[in-house]
Enzyme design. Structure first.
Site, PDB file in Angstrom:
ATOM      1  N   ASP A  89      -2.230   8.717   7.716  1.00 33.74           N
ATOM      2  CA  ASP A  89      -3.185   7.927   8.478  1.00 33.74           C
ATOM      3  C   ASP A  89      -2.437   7.031   9.453  1.00 33.74           C
ATOM      4  O   ASP A  89      -1.293   7.322   9.803  1.00 33.74           O
ATOM      5  CB  ASP A  89      -4.112   7.131   7.540  1.00 33.74           C
ATOM      6  CG  ASP A  89      -3.359   6.134   6.654  1.00 33.74           C
ATOM      7  OD1 ASP A  89      -2.163   5.871   6.913  1.00 33.74           O
ATOM      8  OD2 ASP A  89      -3.974   5.603   5.703  1.00 33.74           O
ATOM      9  N   HIS A 100       0.425   5.192   6.787  1.00 33.35           N
ATOM     10  CA  HIS A 100       1.099   5.701   5.590  1.00 33.35           C
ATOM     11  C   HIS A 100       1.574   7.141   5.734  1.00 33.35           C
ATOM     12  O   HIS A 100       0.913   7.947   6.390  1.00 33.35           O
ATOM     13  CB  HIS A 100       0.146   5.601   4.396  1.00 33.35           C
ATOM     14  CG  HIS A 100      -0.436   4.238   4.216  1.00 33.35           C
ATOM     15  ND1 HIS A 100      -1.684   3.905   4.689  1.00 33.35           N
ATOM     16  CD2 HIS A 100       0.073   3.127   3.639  1.00 33.35           C
ATOM     17  CE1 HIS A 100      -1.935   2.631   4.407  1.00 33.35           C
ATOM     18  NE2 HIS A 100      -0.879   2.140   3.765  1.00 33.35           N
ATOM     19  N   SER A 104       0.799  -1.226   0.000  1.00 35.28           N
ATOM     20  CA  SER A 104       0.000   0.000   0.000  1.00 35.28           C
ATOM     21  C   SER A 104       0.832   1.276   0.000  1.00 35.28           C
ATOM     22  O   SER A 104       0.327   2.344  -0.332  1.00 35.28           O
ATOM     23  CB  SER A 104      -0.950   0.019   1.203  1.00 35.28           C
ATOM     24  OG  SER A 104      -0.233  -0.063   2.416  1.00 35.28           O
TER      25      SER A 104
END
Length: 369
Positions: free
Chosen positions: A333, A336, A41
């Site tokens: 967040d 990340h 991600s």
């Protein structure tokens, strides 16, 4: 005969000029022919959008500072590889594999998938994803597709791929969504930290070898960052005065040390033409956090968007209002970095003058080879 030879030579020169011109645009020329990306991600840019998974970011406020809005990038703006693509001179961002078609694949593709890891089962707790093995298989399909543009000539295709950059960044989820998630996975009971790191390195070496056999020659591999210091982990320290979960950081340091040795082996002559670069993501991230004010950051231990302690107990929810001064936050967040942090980390990797961030050379030097 002389005239025909001259015509032939001029034809070659014109072909080479046109081939080089294809890599140029109004903003200049890209330093490499293509850019192929593998990972999780941290660099996924939309491959998970149509999957049945919790690991997706195709909703607002993700992409709040990105030109195209919420595209599936797990941050507010550009990812690490978006910035790298710009530094390498590409006129456009590298498209996700899920959307890349035809000749566009010549410029590269992004195969990264949120929640993915080196091990196939990693991230299953979050739903569907493409593991590194699946990403490599997708690249093998890409190679077969690209062969048609080189008249089925493997030598010409391999020569083209040797002028491309390959980036691979895996391992974070093999710890966060596997080894240290003991209610769901058994690896934490089966392996000591040293044995688990060694197992990951064996599997990853095979995957990187497969990429080499498919034509990758200029390869950037990123170590795992200090994931014991992300808001998600800080929210779980339960009153502990430590700034980070050092058990996790200690375990991933074993993996990172092994990965750097892999880079030395690939560069040691056993893989003809290979030029591998190791990015010390742990050191680069630690430097960014320890010298946050120097880089313009005020908040290093909370997410800009999230719920609960450190905005790390639940990650950014749909339509949630993020913080206003996103450029002041290291983390977007629970997991990340913000675009601002990605820009700094990418510039370090691209142009670092010290081997403590990029070893044995930086990405700009790799591209010039």
């Amino acid at each position: 005969m002389y005239i025909f030879r001259q015509i032939f030579l001029w034809a070659i020169l014109i072909f080479l000029h046109l081939a080089n011109a294809k890599a140029c645009n109004s903003n200049g020329c890209s330093q490499v022919r293509g850019f192929f990306i593998f990972g999780d991600s941290l660099v996924d840019n939309g491959n998970n959008n149509d999957m049945l998974t919790l690991a997706r970011a195709d909703y607002s406020p993700y992409g709040v500072d990105f030109s195209d809005g919420a595209t599936g990038r797990f941050t507010n703006g550009r990812t690490f590889v978006d910035v790298l693509a710009q530094l390498l001179g590409f006129p456009n961002y590298i498209p996700p594999y899920a959307e890349a078609r035809g000749r566009a694949l010549l410029q590269g593709a992004n195969y990264a998938s949120g929640a993915s890891g080196i091990r196939d089962e990693t991230g299953n707790n979050l739903g569907d994803h493409s593991s590194m093995n699946q990403q490599v298989s997708s690249f093998a399909k890409t190679v077969r597709q690209l062969r048609r543009y080189f008249n089925e000539d493997n030598d010409s295709l391999c020569n083209y791929l040797s002028k491309c950059i390959f980036y691979s960044g895996l391992g974070s989820n093999d710890y966060l969504n596997n080894y240290f998630m003991r209610d769901y996975y058994s690896t934490g009971d089966q392996y000591t930290p040293a044995a688990y790191a060694a197992s990951l390195i064996r599997d990853y070496t095979e995957q990187l070898t497969d990429l080499y056999n498919l034509g990758a020659r200029k390869v950037v591999v990123a170590g795992v960052g200090p994931i014991g210091c992300i808001p998600y982990q800080l929210a779980r320290l339960d009153g502990n005065n430590s700034r980070c979960n050092e058990e996790i950081n200690s375990a991933i340091s074993l993996f990172n040390a092994g990965l750097r040795r892999v880079v030395d082996r690939f560069n040691g002559g056993r893989f003809p033409g290979a030029r591998f670069v190791y990015l010390d993501s742990f050191q680069s991230s630690q430097d960014l956090i320890e010298n946050a004010r120097t880089y313009g950051f005020d908040v290093i231990d909370e997410g800009c968007c999230g719920v609960g302690k450190n905005n790390g107990q639940i990650t950014c929810l749909p339509l949630q209002m993020p913080c206003d001064e996103r450029g002041k936050y290291v983390f977007w967040d629970a997991f990340h970095p913000t675009e601002a942090a990605n820009v700094i980390l990418a510039r370090k990797a691209y142009g670092s003058k010290t081997r403590s961030h990029a070893y044995p050379m930086n990405i700009q030097q790799l591209a010039s080879l």
